[in-house]
Design a protein around this motif. Sequence first.
Motif, PDB file in Angstrom:
ATOM      1  N   TYR B 329      -8.963  -2.516  -2.696  1.00 11.46           N
ATOM      2  CA  TYR B 329      -7.768  -3.425  -2.463  1.00 11.46           C
ATOM      3  C   TYR B 329      -7.667  -4.791  -0.906  1.00 11.46           C
ATOM      4  O   TYR B 329      -7.131  -3.500   0.276  1.00 11.46           O
ATOM      5  N   VAL B 330      -8.364  -5.734  -0.884  1.00 14.31           N
ATOM      6  CA  VAL B 330      -8.481  -6.213   0.315  1.00 14.31           C
ATOM      7  C   VAL B 330      -8.124  -7.648   0.311  1.00 14.31           C
ATOM      8  O   VAL B 330      -7.922  -7.953  -0.295  1.00 14.31           O
ATOM      9  N   TYR B 331      -6.929  -7.170   1.078  1.00 14.13           N
ATOM     10  CA  TYR B 331      -6.391  -8.742   1.216  1.00 14.13           C
ATOM     11  C   TYR B 331      -5.173  -9.253   2.569  1.00 14.13           C
ATOM     12  O   TYR B 331      -5.434  -8.000   2.895  1.00 14.13           O
ATOM     13  N   ASP B 332      -4.901 -10.043   2.061  1.00 16.75           N
ATOM     14  CA  ASP B 332      -4.418 -10.473   3.272  1.00 16.75           C
ATOM     15  C   ASP B 332      -2.730 -10.783   3.215  1.00 16.75           C
ATOM     16  O   ASP B 332      -2.387 -12.011   2.580  1.00 16.75           O
ATOM     17  N   ALA B 333      -1.431  -9.995   4.168  1.00 19.63           N
ATOM     18  CA  ALA B 333      -0.533  -9.989   3.445  1.00 19.63           C
ATOM     19  C   ALA B 333       0.600 -11.053   3.516  1.00 19.63           C
ATOM     20  O   ALA B 333       1.516 -11.436   3.817  1.00 19.63           O
ATOM     21  N   SER B 334      -0.588 -12.181   4.629  1.00 23.18           N
ATOM     22  CA  SER B 334       0.307 -12.936   4.711  1.00 23.18           C
ATOM     23  C   SER B 334       0.455 -14.798   3.434  1.00 23.18           C
ATOM     24  O   SER B 334       0.631 -15.166   3.478  1.00 23.18           O
ATOM     25  N   CYS B 335      -0.399 -13.868   2.524  1.00 21.28           N
ATOM     26  CA  CYS B 335      -0.580 -15.191   1.740  1.00 21.28           C
ATOM     27  C   CYS B 335      -0.187 -13.961   0.313  1.00 21.28           C
ATOM     28  O   CYS B 335      -0.297 -13.360  -0.249  1.00 21.28           O
ATOM     29  N   PRO B 336       1.057 -15.419  -0.575  1.00 27.81           N
ATOM     30  CA  PRO B 336       1.485 -14.635  -1.903  1.00 27.81           C
ATOM     31  C   PRO B 336       1.155 -14.526  -2.865  1.00 27.81           C
ATOM     32  O   PRO B 336       1.359 -13.385  -3.595  1.00 27.81           O
ATOM     33  N   ASN B 337       0.060 -14.509  -3.225  1.00 26.63           N
ATOM     34  CA  ASN B 337      -1.168 -14.612  -4.193  1.00 26.63           C
ATOM     35  C   ASN B 337      -1.378 -13.282  -3.576  1.00 26.63           C
ATOM     36  O   ASN B 337      -1.906 -12.283  -4.921  1.00 26.63           O
ATOM     37  N   CYS B 338      -1.926 -12.645  -2.604  1.00 23.95           N
ATOM     38  CA  CYS B 338      -1.634 -11.431  -2.372  1.00 23.95           C
ATOM     39  C   CYS B 338      -1.172  -9.953  -2.899  1.00 23.95           C
ATOM     40  O   CYS B 338      -1.173  -9.315  -2.771  1.00 23.95           O
ATOM     41  N   LYS B 343       1.538  -5.986  -6.598  1.00 22.87           N
ATOM     42  CA  LYS B 343       2.372  -5.360  -7.148  1.00 22.87           C
ATOM     43  C   LYS B 343       1.554  -5.121  -8.396  1.00 22.87           C
ATOM     44  O   LYS B 343       1.833  -3.672  -8.952  1.00 22.87           O
ATOM     45  N   GLU B 344       0.756  -5.280  -9.034  1.00 25.78           N
ATOM     46  CA  GLU B 344      -0.011  -5.192 -10.164  1.00 25.78           C
ATOM     47  C   GLU B 344      -0.927  -4.309  -9.777  1.00 25.78           C
ATOM     48  O   GLU B 344      -0.821  -3.768 -11.101  1.00 25.78           O
ATOM     49  N   ILE B 345      -1.404  -3.805  -8.939  1.00 28.54           N
ATOM     50  CA  ILE B 345      -2.297  -3.243  -9.276  1.00 28.54           C
ATOM     51  C   ILE B 345      -1.191  -1.897  -8.802  1.00 28.54           C
ATOM     52  O   ILE B 345      -1.763  -0.542  -8.792  1.00 28.54           O
ATOM     53  N   GLU B 346      -0.319  -1.330  -7.653  1.00 24.26           N
ATOM     54  CA  GLU B 346       0.648  -0.673  -7.802  1.00 24.26           C
ATOM     55  C   GLU B 346       1.402   0.003  -9.299  1.00 24.26           C
ATOM     56  O   GLU B 346       1.623   1.044  -9.386  1.00 24.26           O
ATOM     57  N   ALA B 347       1.325  -1.150  -9.916  1.00 30.23           N
ATOM     58  CA  ALA B 347       1.938  -0.997 -11.103  1.00 30.23           C
ATOM     59  C   ALA B 347       0.519  -0.327 -11.927  1.00 30.23           C
ATOM     60  O   ALA B 347       0.672   0.618 -13.254  1.00 30.23           O
ATOM     61  N   MET B 348      -0.138  -1.189 -12.218  1.00 27.72           N
ATOM     62  CA  MET B 348      -1.173  -0.279 -12.383  1.00 27.72           C
ATOM     63  C   MET B 348      -1.548   1.711 -12.309  1.00 27.72           C
ATOM     64  O   MET B 348      -2.135   2.501 -13.467  1.00 27.72           O
ATOM     65  N   GLU B 349      -1.638   1.879 -11.188  1.00 21.06           N
ATOM     66  CA  GLU B 349      -1.611   2.831 -10.723  1.00 21.06           C
ATOM     67  C   GLU B 349      -0.492   4.078 -11.429  1.00 21.06           C
ATOM     68  O   GLU B 349      -1.054   5.000 -11.589  1.00 21.06           O
ATOM     69  N   THR B 350       0.522   3.302 -11.252  1.00 22.47           N
ATOM     70  CA  THR B 350       1.227   4.191 -12.365  1.00 22.47           C
ATOM     71  C   THR B 350       0.882   4.139 -13.871  1.00 22.47           C
ATOM     72  O   THR B 350       1.659   5.403 -14.332  1.00 22.47           O
ATOM     73  N   GLU B 351       0.979   3.704 -14.478  1.00 22.67           N
ATOM     74  CA  GLU B 351       0.154   3.264 -15.924  1.00 22.67           C
ATOM     75  C   GLU B 351      -1.063   4.481 -16.350  1.00 22.67           C
ATOM     76  O   GLU B 351      -0.266   5.177 -16.818  1.00 22.67           O
ATOM     77  N   THR B 352      -1.547   4.608 -15.051  1.00 19.11           N
ATOM     78  CA  THR B 352      -2.175   4.927 -15.321  1.00 19.11           C
ATOM     79  C   THR B 352      -2.297   6.443 -14.157  1.00 19.11           C
ATOM     80  O   THR B 352      -3.251   7.874 -14.601  1.00 19.11           O
ATOM     81  N   ASP B 353      -0.756   6.827 -14.265  1.00 15.85           N
ATOM     82  CA  ASP B 353      -0.432   8.164 -13.445  1.00 15.85           C
ATOM     83  C   ASP B 353      -1.908   8.378 -12.640  1.00 15.85           C
ATOM     84  O   ASP B 353      -2.720   9.499 -12.474  1.00 15.85           O
ATOM     85  N   GLY B 354      -2.914   7.461 -12.115  1.00 17.95           N
ATOM     86  CA  GLY B 354      -3.482   7.815 -10.523  1.00 17.95           C
ATOM     87  C   GLY B 354      -4.570   7.794 -10.883  1.00 17.95           C
ATOM     88  O   GLY B 354      -5.623   7.818 -10.418  1.00 17.95           O
ATOM     89  N   ARG B 355      -5.252   7.404 -12.583  1.00 19.29           N
ATOM     90  CA  ARG B 355      -6.331   7.214 -12.548  1.00 19.29           C
ATOM     91  C   ARG B 355      -7.487   6.373 -11.657  1.00 19.29           C
ATOM     92  O   ARG B 355      -8.246   6.370 -11.643  1.00 19.29           O
ATOM     93  N   ILE B 356      -6.688   5.548 -11.532  1.00 16.63           N
ATOM     94  CA  ILE B 356      -6.539   4.199 -10.926  1.00 16.63           C
ATOM     95  C   ILE B 356      -6.187   3.937 -10.393  1.00 16.63           C
ATOM     96  O   ILE B 356      -5.433   4.452  -9.638  1.00 16.63           O
ATOM     97  N   SER B 357      -6.767   4.600  -9.101  1.00 11.88           N
ATOM     98  CA  SER B 357      -6.087   4.553  -7.592  1.00 11.88           C
ATOM     99  C   SER B 357      -6.936   3.949  -6.772  1.00 11.88           C
ATOM    100  O   SER B 357      -8.073   3.856  -6.483  1.00 11.88           O
ATOM    101  N   PHE B 358      -5.892   3.079  -5.650  1.00 12.49           N
ATOM    102  CA  PHE B 358      -6.152   1.751  -4.787  1.00 12.49           C
ATOM    103  C   PHE B 358      -6.321   2.213  -3.165  1.00 12.49           C
ATOM    104  O   PHE B 358      -5.431   2.556  -2.437  1.00 12.49           O
ATOM    105  N   SER B 359      -7.420   2.351  -2.489  1.00 11.54           N
ATOM    106  CA  SER B 359      -6.445   2.316  -0.677  1.00 11.54           C
ATOM    107  C   SER B 359      -6.652   0.746  -1.211  1.00 11.54           C
ATOM    108  O   SER B 359      -7.329  -0.260  -0.877  1.00 11.54           O
ATOM    109  N   LYS B 360      -5.673   0.720   0.445  1.00  7.71           N
ATOM    110  CA  LYS B 360      -5.558  -0.715   0.953  1.00  7.71           C
ATOM    111  C   LYS B 360      -5.931  -1.237   2.777  1.00  7.71           C
ATOM    112  O   LYS B 360      -5.764  -0.029   3.106  1.00  7.71           O
TER     113      LYS B 360
END
Lengths: 75, 406
Positions: B329-338, B343-360
């Motif tokens: 997940y490539v993001y700019d911490a200063s942009c609100p959309n990012c 948060k969505e990504i972190e939720a997805m990691e929890t929902e899938t029990d880490g099956r989908i996981s991200f480096s940031k």
Amino acid sequence: MAEYELDCMGEACPIPLVKAEKKLAELNVGDILIVQIDHSCAMKNVPEWARKEGHNVEIDEVDDGEWEVVIEKMH
Amino acid sequence: MPREKKVEEYDVVIIGGGAAGLTAGIYCGRARLNTLLIEKALVGGLATYTNDIENYPGFPEGATGLGLMELFHKQAKKFGVKFKGTDVKSVELEGPVKTVETFRTTYKAKVVVLAVGGRPRITRAENEEEFLFDKGISFCATCDAAANTGKEVLIVGSGDAAIEEGMFLTKFASKVYVSIMHDEGTMDCNEIARNEALENPKMEFVWNTVVKRFEGDDHLHTVVLEDLKTGNENPIKVDTCFEFIGYVPNTEFLRDIVDMNKQGYILVNDKMETNIEGVYSAGDANEKFLKQVATAVGDGAMAGYCAERYIAETDKYESQILARDQFVYVYDASCPNCQNKLKEIEAMETETDGRISFSKADVYKSRGISNRMGITEFPSIAVVRYGKIIDVITGDFTRQQLERYL
């Protein structure tokens, strides 16, 4: 293509230059002459002369205040 | 039979040991990079030809060029920079490993800093070599004006530098001769400078002339000019001859390799980056407005710092981004959309029990990593498989979309 060492430690200018000129004249094209010096003025004039003559030159500071001037005879 | 060459590996190879190269060395050495500096002549560069340096900050009593550069050299050595006194024969700068060839050794490096400097163009008149720099032929009015207080000097050239420096010299010297190769009234400088110079009572112009010969004992005392129309010699007694007929960057061996302007000056951006990734250029060889020790130091610091940054990013890219199959997940911490998407990504990691996981990878401070990934819009998700980025999803994404890659 042989390599020769010339010990000029403790010798002040212009002795290292004179010795290097004499020694290089004896060598064959492609030979390497390594002049060991510890006088900073020789560190300047030996490479300057060799470059002016069109030879390849490299200077290595082997220790604090001790240098090896590596000259490849080009002609 | 070619001699077998040694191969040595470094993080950084710096070409050129003047103020810019030594400063880059200090920064790289201090960042614990394995650094080599190659200098073909005397460590210290063009500054060592200047007797007094009075405008380099930190030395209110002034310093000699040689003395100041010895301090730079000592400081670079203190940080472990290695030095090699030889000529660079050729370079190959493309790709992640760059090579620098000298006559005995092939150096391999992750980064090359070019700090190759330049040299003043000379007249090539007789005996010129004997009086260069501290023996009566100068290339710097700022450096040698005060020493010529009340004396007579000669300037060669009629460009902006020649005429403007000449007018500066009239504040010190009692008389300033100017040798110009053109017909009376014709100068290469701008119109304003020309008119001011022609009205300056201390300046005397010698038209249609070039330098034929320099004469002196230990120090220059006479410049013999040749009249281009009559061939007559015109000896002029002076204490110093200032040559302002241009400056030549030492970039011949880089032609067709790095981008430069018509005059051979290297083009860089404000981070001293050349057109080639991992290759920086600093100091007088760059296309720049003011060539001074102080500006070379600034360039060198920037190049050294960016070299360190580039190497750190390369390491991170290889060890954290490409090392395993993953989503980044490539993001700019200063942009609100990012931030929302994070948060969505972190939720997805929890929902899938880490099956989908991200480096940031946060690119707020530097776009180095994202540039390397070829990503210019944020947020984006890079899909890494088998050590390669196989896909980039920009903007909105769904869980289903990502699951297809698993």
